[in-house]
Design an enzyme around this catalytic site. Structure first.
Site, PDB file in Angstrom:
ATOM      1  N   PRO A   3       8.339   0.775   5.284  1.00  0.00           N
ATOM      2  CA  PRO A   3       7.363   0.571   6.365  1.00  0.00           C
ATOM      3  C   PRO A   3       6.456  -0.622   6.083  1.00  0.00           C
ATOM      4  O   PRO A   3       6.044  -0.835   4.952  1.00  0.00           O
ATOM      5  CB  PRO A   3       6.562   1.871   6.366  1.00  0.00           C
ATOM      6  CG  PRO A   3       7.444   2.874   5.727  1.00  0.00           C
ATOM      7  CD  PRO A   3       8.287   2.132   4.737  1.00  0.00           C
ATOM      8  N   GLY A  50       3.431  -2.686   5.421  1.00  0.00           N
ATOM      9  CA  GLY A  50       2.139  -2.308   4.866  1.00  0.00           C
ATOM     10  C   GLY A  50       2.256  -1.493   3.600  1.00  0.00           C
ATOM     11  O   GLY A  50       1.259  -1.187   2.973  1.00  0.00           O
ATOM     12  N   CYS A  51       3.475  -1.127   3.201  1.00  0.00           N
ATOM     13  CA  CYS A  51       3.662  -0.423   1.934  1.00  0.00           C
ATOM     14  C   CYS A  51       4.030  -1.422   0.837  1.00  0.00           C
ATOM     15  O   CYS A  51       4.702  -2.403   1.098  1.00  0.00           O
ATOM     16  CB  CYS A  51       4.809   0.589   2.035  1.00  0.00           C
ATOM     17  SG  CYS A  51       4.359   2.077   2.911  1.00  0.00           S
ATOM     18  N   ILE A  52       3.553  -1.157  -0.390  1.00  0.00           N
ATOM     19  CA  ILE A  52       4.010  -2.003  -1.495  1.00  0.00           C
ATOM     20  C   ILE A  52       4.798  -1.162  -2.499  1.00  0.00           C
ATOM     21  O   ILE A  52       4.732   0.047  -2.490  1.00  0.00           O
ATOM     22  CB  ILE A  52       2.838  -2.715  -2.214  1.00  0.00           C
ATOM     23  CG1 ILE A  52       1.720  -1.722  -2.525  1.00  0.00           C
ATOM     24  CG2 ILE A  52       2.316  -3.862  -1.386  1.00  0.00           C
ATOM     25  CD1 ILE A  52       0.688  -2.254  -3.487  1.00  0.00           C
ATOM     26  N   MET A 106       0.844  -1.195   0.000  1.00  0.00           N
ATOM     27  CA  MET A 106       0.000   0.000   0.000  1.00  0.00           C
ATOM     28  C   MET A 106       0.878   1.243   0.000  1.00  0.00           C
ATOM     29  O   MET A 106       1.929   1.260   0.609  1.00  0.00           O
ATOM     30  CB  MET A 106      -0.863  -0.158   1.230  1.00  0.00           C
ATOM     31  CG  MET A 106      -1.172   0.998   2.053  1.00  0.00           C
ATOM     32  SD  MET A 106      -1.970   0.437   3.569  1.00  0.00           S
ATOM     33  CE  MET A 106      -2.069  -1.337   3.443  1.00  0.00           C
TER      34      MET A 106
END
Lengths: 99, 132, 111
Positions: free
Chosen positions: C107, C109-111, B1
């Site tokens: 971090p 949760g980051c893609i 995300m």
């Protein structure tokens, strides 16, 4: 004979099976999640204490430290590091890993 | 995300009750760490999250870990970051603590200790339960 | 794994340019990574970078951006702990970009 257990005694029956099969004078080395068994206050501690007259119990120090359990080890349990692990393996003719 | 998605707050979505159940000791298997990462990710979606520690899962919260010797990350410190992610509902089961000779003082974060019946009813009122 | 060379020494980075080994990091590497990101480092940037390294040291994770914003507000005040201030310093995202410069992993949760 050296018996090696790496699974938590409160999750699987590896330690119980090992202690049932280990003959007098054998060594039992607990590593990874099995090290919780040699800490005081837990249910597995009683099994270890009952086995101590017949078996020499060892536990891998770095695994106890990693789990915050190094300060709770039962009397009579010998702690080894990775070098001591290798020594135990070479000192015994056979090893049984209770996976 | 992306950071942008990560930054979405409030939103229009429905808030569900999510429970993450942790039943494995740390380090020996990857479940504890993976479960923690899923919880941290879930925090971006503003759901009603509870984390539960039962059986060997209570070992995840022991304070004073030193993982240098086994050369893995000491993720026990990360449980202390959960508050900053607005995940503040942490529960441990008393039976599991007692069976391992542990008390609240042995844990790295503040938790609510529940007896088995209380834990059971908490579990029963969830919309989603995810187990590690 | 790709390598970057800073001041005559090589360091491993992942395919997105994040430093593989946290302990390799120093100011010079931070400056090199910032240049790569086209960020000119000022004292305000360093304040956030140092904050991130302290956060990682304490919690063993790189914070998500909203957690970072909140934590910065708590430590450095609300005039710095807000999206506008942090995105001005790190246009491609205060969490992703500043973490990279600080030598932290991306971090969670980051893609």
């Amino acid at each position: 004979m050296l018996h090696i257990v790496n699974k938590s005694a409160t999750e699987r029956n590896s330690l119980e099976s090992c202690l049932r099969m280990a003959t007098k004078g054998s060594a039992v080395l607990l590593i990874e999640d099995a090290v919780y068994a040699v800490t005081s206050g837990g249910e597995a501690a009683a099994k270890i204490q009952a086995a101590m007259p017949d078996l020499q119990i060892y536990a891998l120090g770095p695994d106890l430290e990693a789990r915050g359990m190094a300060g709770r080890v039962l009397d009579g349990v010998k702690l080894v590091d990775y070098g001591g692990f290798v020594d135990l393996v070479t000192e015994h003719n056979t090893c049984q890993s209770w996976l | 995300m992306s950071d942008m998605m990560d930054d979405m707050e409030g939103g229009e979505g429905v808030v569900k009750k999510f429970m993450f159940v942790n039943r494995k000791a740390p380090h020996g298997t990857v479940y504890a760490l993976e479960g923690l990462e899923v919880v941290l990710i879930s925090a971006a979606f503003d759901q009603d999250v509870s984390m539960v520690f039962t059986d060997d899962g209570v070992y995840e919260l022991i304070k004073g870990m030193n993982t240098k010797g086994i050369e893995v990350k000491d993720f026990s410190k990360t449980y202390r970051a959960l508050e900053g992610y607005d995940i503040e509902k942490l529960y441990v089961e008393k039976t599991s603590m007692d069976a391992r000779g542990l008390t609240e003082d042995d844990l790295i974060v503040d938790v609510t200790v529940l007896d088995s019946a209380e834990m059971a009813s908490l579990m029963a009122e969830q919309d989603v339960v995810i187990s590690f | 794994m790709p390598m970057v060379e800073v001041a005559g020494k090589s360091f491993e980075v992942d395919e997105e340019g994040y430093l593989t080994n946290l302990a390799d990091w120093n100011k010079e590497i931070g400056e090199y990574l910032a240049k790569d990101e086209k960020v000119e480092l000022t004292d305000s940037h360093w304040e956030v970078i140092n904050f991130l390294r302290e956060y990682y040291e304490e919690y063993q994770i790189a914070p998500a951006v909203r957690v970072l914003t909140k934590a910065v507000a708590k430590k450095l005040g609300p005039d710095k702990g807000n999206n506008k201030y942090l995105y001005e310093l790190f246009p491609y995202g205060p969490a992703k970009q500043a973490c990279k410069i600080a030598g932290l992993p991306k971090p969670t949760g980051c893609i």
